[in-house]
Write a protein that holds these residues in place. Structure first.
Motif, short mmCIF file in Angstrom:
data_model
loop_
_atom_site.label_atom_id
_atom_site.label_comp_id
_atom_site.label_asym_id
_atom_site.label_seq_id
_atom_site.Cartn_x
_atom_site.Cartn_y
_atom_site.Cartn_z
N PHE A 6 -0.72 -1.36 8.83
CA PHE A 6 -1.00 0.07 8.87
C PHE A 6 -2.48 0.34 9.11
CE2 PHE A 6 2.89 -0.32 6.48
CZ PHE A 6 3.66 0.68 7.02
N ASP A 27 1.17 5.64 1.16
CA ASP A 27 1.26 4.62 2.20
C ASP A 27 1.75 3.28 1.67
OD1 ASP A 27 0.51 6.28 4.17
OD2 ASP A 27 -1.54 5.54 4.40
N PHE A 28 1.36 2.92 0.45
CA PHE A 28 1.75 1.59 -0.02
C PHE A 28 3.25 1.49 -0.25
CE2 PHE A 28 0.33 3.71 -3.97
CZ PHE A 28 1.45 3.54 -4.76
N LYS A 43 5.32 2.83 1.89
CA LYS A 43 5.72 2.47 3.25
C LYS A 43 5.55 0.98 3.47
CE LYS A 43 4.87 6.48 6.06
NZ LYS A 43 3.63 7.17 6.38
N THR A 44 4.41 0.45 3.00
CA THR A 44 4.17 -0.99 3.15
C THR A 44 5.29 -1.77 2.47
OG1 THR A 44 1.82 -0.55 3.03
CG2 THR A 44 2.50 -2.83 2.80
N ARG A 96 8.34 -0.83 1.87
CA ARG A 96 9.57 -0.74 2.66
C ARG A 96 9.48 -1.66 3.87
NH1 ARG A 96 9.95 5.16 1.54
NH2 ARG A 96 11.24 5.14 -0.33
N ALA A 97 8.29 -1.68 4.49
CA ALA A 97 8.11 -2.52 5.67
C ALA A 97 8.24 -4.00 5.33
CB ALA A 97 6.76 -2.24 6.33
N LYS A 98 8.02 -4.33 4.05
CA LYS A 98 8.19 -5.72 3.61
C LYS A 98 9.66 -6.08 3.46
CE LYS A 98 4.30 -6.00 0.49
NZ LYS A 98 3.96 -6.23 -0.92
N SER A 126 -5.15 2.68 1.48
CA SER A 126 -4.00 3.36 0.90
C SER A 126 -2.71 2.58 1.12
CB SER A 126 -3.87 4.77 1.49
OG SER A 126 -3.66 4.69 2.88
N ALA A 127 -2.73 1.61 2.03
CA ALA A 127 -1.50 0.88 2.31
C ALA A 127 -1.25 -0.26 1.33
CB ALA A 127 -1.51 0.35 3.75
N GLY A 144 9.86 -7.10 7.28
CA GLY A 144 9.08 -8.00 6.45
C GLY A 144 9.38 -9.46 6.73
N MET A 198 10.84 0.73 12.47
CA MET A 198 10.87 0.07 11.16
C MET A 198 11.77 0.80 10.16
SD MET A 198 9.18 -2.65 11.00
CE MET A 198 8.36 -3.16 9.50
#
Lengths: 332, 324, 308
Positions: free
Chosen positions: A97, B219-220, B222-223, B225-227, A102-103, A90, A56
């Motif tokens: 995760f 972590d969010f 990272k989320t 970025r993953a989006k 926290s994600a 995305g 990713m």
């Protein structure tokens, strides 16, 4: 098996520690196909998370070196810059995760965080986005979509949060989903629900799922194929049934024997000798697992064991598995 | 929300009462009284007249009576009489309090104008040369006391270069209310407030920097970025908003610090505000003014913390002041 | 006589609100928990997050004060103890914590960590103390010289064994273990679980094992109590609970355990969904008006469930 959506070739992920690079993932090749759940299993430090993050592009760009190739829809993801990568992240690849607490961004409502994925990858109008967000919430099994969409993460239970995470991941109907320990932080009943949900979504969309987990129970329930990692390498891959019924690599066998729920109650659990060496002490030649088994003479090990196909679709990185299987008694 | 504010204010009452007793006792314990201060300017006064005046002013009453009189006046907005200036403390403060509020607001503005961009730059591009420069600046100014720095600023930009006036809040000759008047006022404000801001900004820069560095690893992010969100947007929407919350909450506490800072700034720049008055009043033993000023800064500090809590509850959904 | 008897234990936390911070409600973390522990057995307290199992464990060790109810250790009521009797209780009941990384003081040597309870309760000369600690360290499978090291020099499994050694020094009767292996890798888990079984025999310990992991509970425990919203919803032997769960909540929990055989995956899923449907149907009648379990009803000698 469907057509491959993700093809990883010779991936090496190295981290810089005090000026030297050490490989957390060392020459991994694998493929994820449409409609397939490929589970990547191993204990902490085996490189499974580093593998997922590097696909990713979520690794630390300064301290990490990537080699090999990650092919997705004809593009090598490793060769792309961030902007180009965002055409896939995305949109074509969704990620889930481990810890949904926290994600998720604590300052944004659940609905907003799902809508954000649509902002960048679709040309929907505001009203259409709203409708799609609600639709996604319902798809992940949230009946009160409107109410939940308006809430902040801390106002949701762990199970709901993970559903919201999944809604984000599937917002743009990705061809590939990467789920990094998606059920580890959840209660057992919620875990079962999330596993069922992922399977159901896969049935609807045909997406390939790369499931990163340490939990053999989750693997048994979800995976079509399993890749076992140890010390940054794949040590065994097979379809799930074969792996559970005829595990061949000493590590796989030891691992399965150490899990309480797979043994008869009161039976002594198998203990793997020693511990996983830290990255900078990982042996670079010979079988990486050899120091942790004592029932095979060292001379029986190959200098550098390769993955070999021992039966159709079943690959093992071990030369001594036959002796091992004959020896029968693999307690330490 | 309103229940919360009301409760907080209710809690403030006993706090203020305690403060007032403390201030009163301290003021009484100090050697001498208002008249001792005046003796210097009126050496002809003899002991008998002095005793008479003391009696007349009620300075010989038991001190609980004096306290009751003082607190009673306070509640009516009567802060007493300044013996030095021979006018009510309220009149005395009236002129100056506006100046101090202006100076504080200006200092606060400059502080945040400097801190936010510098903190962001430093936090986003950690270990870049810009970051090193900013961190270097903050170490230097962290080690520099405000009163020395202000004197240097005054000397260089006020006296040597002559870019800024060296005292006062406005020149006497300009007509009140004209555009020139306000421009002149601003001109007088710039040097003291900039000096104050350059020092007080350090804490916020450091704080913001470490918040950003920490949030970057969440972590969010990272989320996000993953989006597939562009990096710039990740910074604005996810990292910055989450890092700025504690800074926003800082605002209220900052007010408390400013009151302390104004004592130095106003004295060094001869700026007619309450800080300067405070220092003068202490040296001249003008206790009614000192006690009034300490009370006022006490109230300001308590209101500042209340403001911080309210800001925090507005910007952070996790902190919800219970609604009923 | 039972080693430990917990009777109608309640732990409430006040919820305050309004202008005067009046207590408007209570969070009833534990709300009428009763069970008994026999000498030498391993009792598993299992439930999902928020069911009150951790609060219950902490109350039994005296870290939290009970709101109501009684706790008896070998017939002595201990939730109202003070002075000498309390100190005896504190020796007899020890705890193993979840996270071996945060439960050991990083600035203390292993020697000081393990010797701490000894120093609190026994007067030993430094030589005796060191001998005793080295002995315990060896018994938990570490090199005796490791007493001079600091916690960060050990792996997770080794740290957990250091924590266990500390719990053992005072020769306790009961050990309360709250999620003792949930932060460890599976292969390390196995090590610690085996070890716990070994010392149970050696020191004739009784365990109260608190966990959310049904696999571990099944492997370790003789008897099991399933907790839901502060009370037991079902209690029985391992076979009672895993082979014949009676309450719908228990059945749902057991059905959610992943089946390790991929061939039975679909059947398992079918069963799980079936139980889930039943759960939706029976939900109302299976709990009381507050949504909590009914009182336990004895079904067999060993098995009881919160059925009407």
């Amino acid at each position: 098996m469907g057509q491959a959506v993700l093809q990883i070739e010779g991936l090496r992920v190295s981290f810089r520690i005090r000026g030297n690079y050490y490989s957390a993932v060392d020459g991994v090749s694998l493929a994820v196909h449409r409609n397939e759940v490929l589970a990547i299993v191993g204990e902490s430090g085996c490189g499974k998370s580093a593998l997922a993050l590097s696909v990713m592009g979520l690794h630390d760009p300064v301290k990490t070196r990537l080699e090999g190739s990650v092919l997705f829809e004809g593009a090598d993801l490793l060769a792309l810059d961030r902007r180009e990568l965002n055409r896939f992240r995305g949109r074509k690849i969704g990620m889930i995760f481990q810890d949904p607490q926290s994600a998720l961004n604590p300052l944004m409502t659940a609905g907003r965080q799902i809508g954000e994925a649509l902002d960048y990858h679709t040309t929907l109008s505001a009203a259409q986005k709203k409708r799609r967000t609600l639709e996604l919430l319902r798809m992940v099994g949230i009946e009160e979509a409107e109410a939940v969409g308006g809430r902040y993460p801390h106002e949701l239970s762990g199970g709901l949060r993970q559903r919201v995470m999944i809604a984000i991941a599937i917002a743009c109907e990705p061809a590939l989903m990467i789920a990094d320990e998606p059920t580890t932080a959840l209660d057992v009943t919620i875990q079962a629900q999330i596993m069922d949900l992922l399977k159901e979504l896969q049935r609807q969309t045909g997406a390939g799922i790369m499931l990163i987990t340490h939990d053999m129970g989750v693997v048994a329930e979800m995976a079509d194929r399993v890749a076992v990692m140890y010390g940054g390498e794949l040590v065994e891959t097979a379809d799930a049934t074969t792996l559970f019924e005829r595990p061949l690599h000493p590590y796989t066998r030891s691992l399965l024997k150490s899990i309480p729920s797979l043994q008869a109650p009161d039976e002594r659990l198998h203990v793997i000798r020693g511990m996983v060496p830290p990255l900078h002490l990982m042996p670079t030649s010979g079988c990486r697992f050899q120091s942790r088994i004592d029932w095979i003479p060292v001379s029986a090990h190959e200098e550098r064991p390769q993955l070999r196909e021992v039966e159709p679709g079943h690959w093992v990185r071990c030369t001594c598995y036959r002796e091992f299987a004959l020896a029968g008694n693999d307690s330490s | 929300m309103w229940t919360f504010v009301l409760r907080r204010i209710a809690i403030m009452i006993p706090q203020l009462l305690l403060l007032s007793v403390l201030i009163f006792i301290l003021a009484k314990m100090m050697p001498g009284d208002a008249l001792t201060g005046q003796l210097a300017s009126h050496p002809q006064m003899d002991a008998r007249t002095l005793a008479e005046i003391r009696e007349k002013l009620g300075l010989n009453d038991p001190f609980y009576v004096q306290y009751a009189r003082w607190i009673g006046g306070l509640l009516h907005g009567d802060l007493g009489l300044s013996y030095i200036h021979q006018q009510p403390v309220t009149t005395l403060l009236g002129e100056r309090i506006g100046n101090t509020v202006l100076l504080s607001a200006c200092t606060l503005l400059f502080t945040y104008l400097l801190a936010v961009p510098l903190g962001i730059a430093s936090g986003r591009w950690t270990d870049s040369w810009a970051d090193k420069l900013i961190v270097g600046y903050s170490y230097v100014s962290f080690a520099t006391p405000l009163f020395i720095f202000a004197v240097v600023m005054l000397f260089v930009f006020g006296f040597e270069l002559g870019w800024f006036p060296t005292g006062g809040s406005v020149d006497i000759q300009v007509a009140k209310g004209s555009f020139g008047y306000y421009a002149n006022k601003l001109h007088h404000l710039l040097l003291p407030s900039l000096s104050g801001a350059l020092i007080s900004t350090v804490g916020i820069i450091q704080y913001l920097r470490s918040e950003i560095v920490e949030t970057k690893l969440k972590d969010f992010v990272k989320t996000a970025r993953a989006k597939g969100i562009p990096e710039t947007h990740i910074y604005w929407r996810h990292i910055l908003r989450n890092s700025i919350i504690p800074i926003a909450a800082f605002l209220g506490y900052e007010i408390t610090g400013l009151i302390g800072g104004s004592v130095f700034l106003e004295s060094i720049f001869s700026y007619p505000g309450i800080g300067q008055l405070f220092l003068q009043s202490i040296t001249q033993r003008d206790y009614s003014v000192v006690t009034a000023l300490v009370m006022i800064s006490g109230v300001a500090a308590l209101l500042g913390t209340l403001l911080s809590d309210i800001i925090l509850s507005l910007v952070d959904p996790r902190i919800r002041i219970e609604r009923q | 006589m039972a080693l430990l008897r917990v009777d109608q234990l309640k732990v409430y936390y006040p919820v305050r609100s309004g202008l005067l911070r009046r207590t408007v409600d209570y969070v009833k973390a534990v709300d009428g928990l009763s069970f008994e522990l026999q000498h030498g057995e391993t009792y598993g307290l299992v439930g999902e997050s928020g069911c009150g199992k951790t609060t219950a464990g902490r109350t039994m060790i005296g870290l939290i004060r009970a709101t109501a109810g009684e706790i008896h250790l070998e017939g002595d009521r201990i939730d109202r103890l003070s002075g000498r009797a309390l100190s005896r209780y504190r020796r007899d009941v020890q705890m193993i914590f979840q996270d071996p990384y945060s439960s050991l003081n990083p600035r203390k040597r292993v020697l000081d960590i393990i010797a701490e309870p000894l120093r609190n309760f026994e007067r030993l000369s430094p030589q005796e103390e060191r001998r005793k600690v080295r002995d315990f360290v060896e018994r938990v499978g570490l090199h005796p010289d490791s007493v001079y090291k600091y916690p960060h020099e050990f792996s997770g499994g080794q740290r957990q064994r250091i924590g266990i050694a500390r719990a053992l020094t005072l020769n306790p009767k009961l050990i309360i273990a709250d999620e003792p292996v949930s932060s460890l890798d599976v292969s390390v888990q196995a090590q610690v679980l085996n070890f716990m079984k070994d010392i149970q025999r050696e020191f004739r310990l009784t365990y109260l094992l608190i966990s959310h992991d049904l696999g571990i509970i099944r492997h370790m425990c003789d008897r099991i109590g399933i907790m839901y919203r502060g009370r037991l919803v079902e209690e029985g032997t391992r076979d009672d609970i895993f082979e014949q769960p009676q309450h719908i909540y228990a059945r749902r929990l057991v059905a959610a355990i992943p089946n390790p055989n991929p061939r039975q995956r679909d059947a398992q899923r079918e069963r799980r969904l079936q139980v889930e449907r039943e759960y939706e149907q029976l939900r109302e009648q299976s709990f009381d008006r507050e949504g909590k379990p009914h009182p336990l009803k004895r079904l067999t000698e060993s098995h009881s469930a919160a059925l009407l």
